[in-house]
Design a protein around this motif. Structure first.
Motif, PDB file in Angstrom:
ATOM      1  N   TRP A   8       0.825  -1.204   0.000  1.00  0.00           N
ATOM      2  CA  TRP A   8       0.000   0.000   0.000  1.00  0.00           C
ATOM      3  C   TRP A   8       0.862   1.258   0.000  1.00  0.00           C
ATOM      4  O   TRP A   8       0.547   2.239  -0.684  1.00  0.00           O
ATOM      5  N   VAL A 159     -10.685   0.602  -6.434  1.00  0.00           N
ATOM      6  CA  VAL A 159     -10.216  -0.434  -5.507  1.00  0.00           C
ATOM      7  C   VAL A 159     -11.266  -1.545  -5.532  1.00  0.00           C
ATOM      8  O   VAL A 159     -12.380  -1.368  -5.034  1.00  0.00           O
ATOM      9  N   ALA A 200      -7.869  -5.761  -4.021  1.00  0.00           N
ATOM     10  CA  ALA A 200      -7.629  -5.748  -2.580  1.00  0.00           C
ATOM     11  C   ALA A 200      -8.340  -6.896  -1.868  1.00  0.00           C
ATOM     12  O   ALA A 200      -8.736  -6.757  -0.710  1.00  0.00           O
ATOM     13  N   PRO A 206      -2.107  -6.158  -1.679  1.00  0.00           N
ATOM     14  CA  PRO A 206      -2.819  -5.654  -2.862  1.00  0.00           C
ATOM     15  C   PRO A 206      -2.016  -5.918  -4.138  1.00  0.00           C
ATOM     16  O   PRO A 206      -0.820  -6.234  -4.110  1.00  0.00           O
ATOM     17  N   TRP A 208      -1.953  -4.288  -8.430  1.00  0.00           N
ATOM     18  CA  TRP A 208      -2.456  -3.170  -9.212  1.00  0.00           C
ATOM     19  C   TRP A 208      -2.028  -3.262 -10.655  1.00  0.00           C
ATOM     20  O   TRP A 208      -1.116  -4.000 -11.033  1.00  0.00           O
TER      21      TRP A 208
END
Length: 210
Positions: A8, A159, A200, A206, A208
């Motif tokens: 994060w 998210v 998430a 997480p 991305w």
């Protein structure tokens, strides 16, 4: 779509770096960023991380949550406390968001933004003072269902939680909202339409694609 694992903190840094070079297409001096996600995905946490990462880079940021712009309970709960249609289209005061948040950040605006309008717990006006966002200061608006309101965002971050993770992490008292997110997926496809996608499902790890 290929997603890369990330922390994060690192994600906050990378998004902050991207915002340093972001120039609004309409000529506004204030970049406007959506951090979209269901409450269970905690988009506000990511917005706060990005704001924190911007400070040492010499850029001001204002974090605004849509939860502070709920319509009065008498209006949003007119058809009951668990009306999915009302939640999808009628819970948030989009007119106030346009007037108090986006309007001041249009080209030629004065940059004076109201950070919240109504306390969600008391259903009363917060009477918060306006915040002056300097030129090149970044608006980080976080909340659910943001991408179907046609707000003038310059960067959109979604998210995402899988349906199973969303159900697992949504409190029992809020499970009635889940059909609204199914509709959001069908009508808006936020994972495809957002500029940046963050998965998430595991809040500790997480991933991305930006």
């Amino acid at each position: 779509m290929r997603l890369e694992a990330i922390t994060w903190e690192r994600l906050g840094d990378l998004l902050a770096e991207r915002l340093l070079d972001l120039t609004p297409a309409d000529g506004s001096p204030w970049p406007r960023v959506a951090v979209d996600g269901a409450p269970a995905a905690r988009p506000g946490d990511l917005a706060a991380l990005v704001a924190e990462a911007l400070r040492p880079r010499g850029r001001s940021a204002l974090v605004v949550g849509t939860q502070g712009f709920l319509r009065p309970a008498s209006l949003r709960l007119e058809h009951g406390h668990q009306d999915v249609e009302a939640y999808y289209d009628g819970w948030f005061d989009t007119g106030a968001l346009w007037r108090e948040v986006f309007g001041p950040l249009e080209p030629g605006g004065d940059g004076r933004v109201l950070p919240d309008l109504r306390d969600p717990a008391t259903d009363r006006a917060t009477r918060s003072p306006y915040v002056q966002l300097p030129p090149k200061g970044v608006l980080l608006l976080h909340g659910p269902l943001l991408l179907h309101h046609w707000f003038p965002f310059d960067l959109t971050v979604h998210v995402r939680l899988s349906p199973a993770a969303l159900r697992r992490r949504t409190p029992e008292s809020e499970q009635w909202t889940l059909p609204a997110y199914e509709r959001y997926e069908d009508e808006t496809a936020p994972a495809d339409s957002a500029d940046v996608l963050v998965r998430a499902d595991d809040p500790r790890h997480p991933a991305w694609n930006g």
